[in-house]
Design an enzyme around this catalytic site. Structure first.
Site, PDB file in Angstrom:
ATOM      1  N   LEU A   1     -10.027  11.607   2.720  1.00 42.67           N
ATOM      2  CA  LEU A   1      -9.525  10.238   3.093  1.00 42.67           C
ATOM      3  C   LEU A   1      -8.349   9.546   2.374  1.00 42.67           C
ATOM      4  CD1 LEU A   1     -13.137   8.226   3.816  1.00 42.67           C
ATOM      5  CD2 LEU A   1     -11.690   9.797   5.304  1.00 42.67           C
ATOM      6  N   ASP A   2      -7.606   9.065   3.040  1.00 39.05           N
ATOM      7  CA  ASP A   2      -6.414   8.246   2.631  1.00 39.05           C
ATOM      8  C   ASP A   2      -6.967   7.314   1.334  1.00 39.05           C
ATOM      9  OD1 ASP A   2      -4.816   9.527   4.120  1.00 39.05           O
ATOM     10  OD2 ASP A   2      -4.323   8.054   5.783  1.00 39.05           O
ATOM     11  N   LYS A   3      -6.226   7.113   0.580  1.00 41.77           N
ATOM     12  CA  LYS A   3      -6.863   6.250  -0.603  1.00 41.77           C
ATOM     13  C   LYS A   3      -7.343   4.874  -0.184  1.00 41.77           C
ATOM     14  CE  LYS A   3      -5.019   3.802  -4.960  1.00 41.77           C
ATOM     15  NZ  LYS A   3      -3.770   3.559  -5.842  1.00 41.77           N
TER      16      LYS A   3
ATOM     17  N   ARG B   1      -3.401   6.614  11.816  1.00 40.15           N
ATOM     18  CA  ARG B   1      -2.420   5.346  11.599  1.00 40.15           C
ATOM     19  C   ARG B   1      -1.081   5.724  12.379  1.00 40.15           C
ATOM     20  NH1 ARG B   1      -2.411   6.002   5.074  1.00 40.15           N
ATOM     21  NH2 ARG B   1      -0.814   4.298   5.390  1.00 40.15           N
TER      22      ARG B   1
END
Length: 408
Positions: free
Chosen positions: A207-209, A333
């Site tokens: 997952l993205d940060k 996103r």
């Protein structure tokens, strides 16, 4: 060789130099082919492993971003076994009326390895044919040297655990893997989740940060391999014969169902729909970003997302449920920002409220106050257990900043 590639290789030198002592030489070293650098042959035990993950095992200290860049700039290449190369040559001859020589080719970071493939590295250091045990797992701090509060936070985030799998509710702000300026990341703390197993669990996906929510770990190599195949299934047209197809208990449609919750900085024109928009990773002004493409061309890859607006506030913000059918980098996103024209709140990379451009909807700012962290949460995941005849269905509670935003 341009300056960018020279700098890339110099960084690669520095990144692996700390691990040089753990790699034995030169008795079992594969000979260097002039002009091609070092070569390492894929073993049967590594069949099906993604290229970038396999490289990470060989060079634990090498950041994921650097691995991807080395592959993208053709510093790391693949030479296929003779029988695979012959099949490819025959295909190329039929399609293009040309012949193809079996030379090291450009690699893709997410391609699956085949037994007998030769991975060509830059001319850096000796690489042994039988890698040391220390090269199989990323280097981590001893558990005793990690802040006890970090360990407690991580263990408290476990929302499912059995003999094969651990599922976390990853907090926002914690990177999944290490990289530039990442002093804390999930990969560093995996020993805290080892429990009664002989080795730490392995990451199945990323997952993205700033994205929170469901994150899956495999507690052994066999589980990691099977779940890795499951996560790649969305990119394949034919999955007949795969292990989940043989189960009595099956999920209708895709064997892997992911659900995300997001808060958008406006209300989409259509309250529900399906987005099919190819995406490509590019470098703009020295920063890596994902850009949409109208058609699948070049390095662009198909990306599919379904969405549904659940609620909205007078046009200022919309609570949206997202269902990704593919797992591209920054897919949700970019689809929200480009296809729906409504970026996710707090997305500083793709223009959400509070983003890098400093321009935002004042109505939404006053509504949410200063809670403008990324409002994207991996809410739920449903998939077949890799070894038990049952379906795993797990949901992750919202992080505090999103919970308060939704309440208001």
């Amino acid at each position: 060789m341009n300056r960018c590639n020279q700098k890339c290789i110099r960084t690669f030198y520095r990144s692996i130099s700390t691990n040089a002592a753990t790699i034995t030489t030169p008795a079992n070293t594969i000979n260097v082919i002039k002009g091609l650098g070092k070569i390492l042959v894929v073993k049967d035990s590594d069949v099906g492993v993604r290229l970038d993950k396999w490289i990470k095992r060989q060079y634990p200290s090498l950041p994921q971003s650097r691995i991807c860049k080395l592959i993208r700039t053709k510093q790391i290449r693949i030479k296929d076994p003779q029988h695979i190369a012959q099949i490819q040559a025959q295909t190329d001859t039929k399609e293009n009326n040309t012949t193809t020589s079996n030379k090291p080719r450009k690699a893709s970071y997410d391609e699956k390895l085949i037994s007998g493939q030769k991975i060509h590295f830059p001319e850096i250091m000796e690489i042994t044919k039988d890698n040391s045990e220390k090269g199989d797992q990323p280097s981590r701090k001893p558990l005793a040297s990690i802040n006890p509060k970090d360990v407690e936070l991580l263990r408290n985030s476990v929302i499912y655990k059995d003999d094969n799998i651990i599922i976390l509710n990853k907090p926002p702000g914690l990177a999944t893997q290490g990289g530039t300026k990442q002093s804390k990341h999930l990969d560093l703390f995996l020993e805290a989740l080892q429990y009664d197993k002989p080795e730490p669990p392995r990451l199945i996906h990323r997952l993205d940060k700033e994205t929170s929510g469901v994150t899956i770990l495999g507690r052994d190599k066999a589980t990691t391999t099977r779940l890795g195949e499951l996560f790649e299934s969305g990119r394949k047209k034919d999955t007949k014969g795969m292990w989940w197809e043989k189960r009595k208990k099956k999920i209708e449609g895709s064997p892997l169902k992911k659900t995300y919750w997001a808060l958008l900085s406006g209300v989409p024109k259509n309250l529900e729909g399906r987005i099919r928009l190819p995406l490509e990773v590019v470098v703009q002004n020295g920063i890596e970003k994902v850009v949409p493409k109208e058609i699948k061309e070049g390095n662009a890859k198909v990306a599919i997302t379904e969405y549904k607006v659940v609620d909205f506030n007078e046009g200022a913000a919309a609570f949206v449920v997202l269902y990704p059918f593919t797992g591209r980098t920054h897919q949700l996103r970019v689809h929200c920002a480009s296809a729906l024209k409504m970026p996710i709140v707090g997305d500083d990379k793709y223009g959400g409220v509070g983003g890098a451009d400093g321009q935002g909807d004042e109505h939404l700012r006053s509504l949410l106050g200063q809670r403008l962290g990324l409002h994207l949460h991996a809410r739920r995941i449903v998939f077949p257990h890799p070894f038990l005849d049952k379906i795993i269905d797990v949901s992750a509670p919202l992080p505090l900043h999103m919970k308060k935003s939704f309440e208001e």
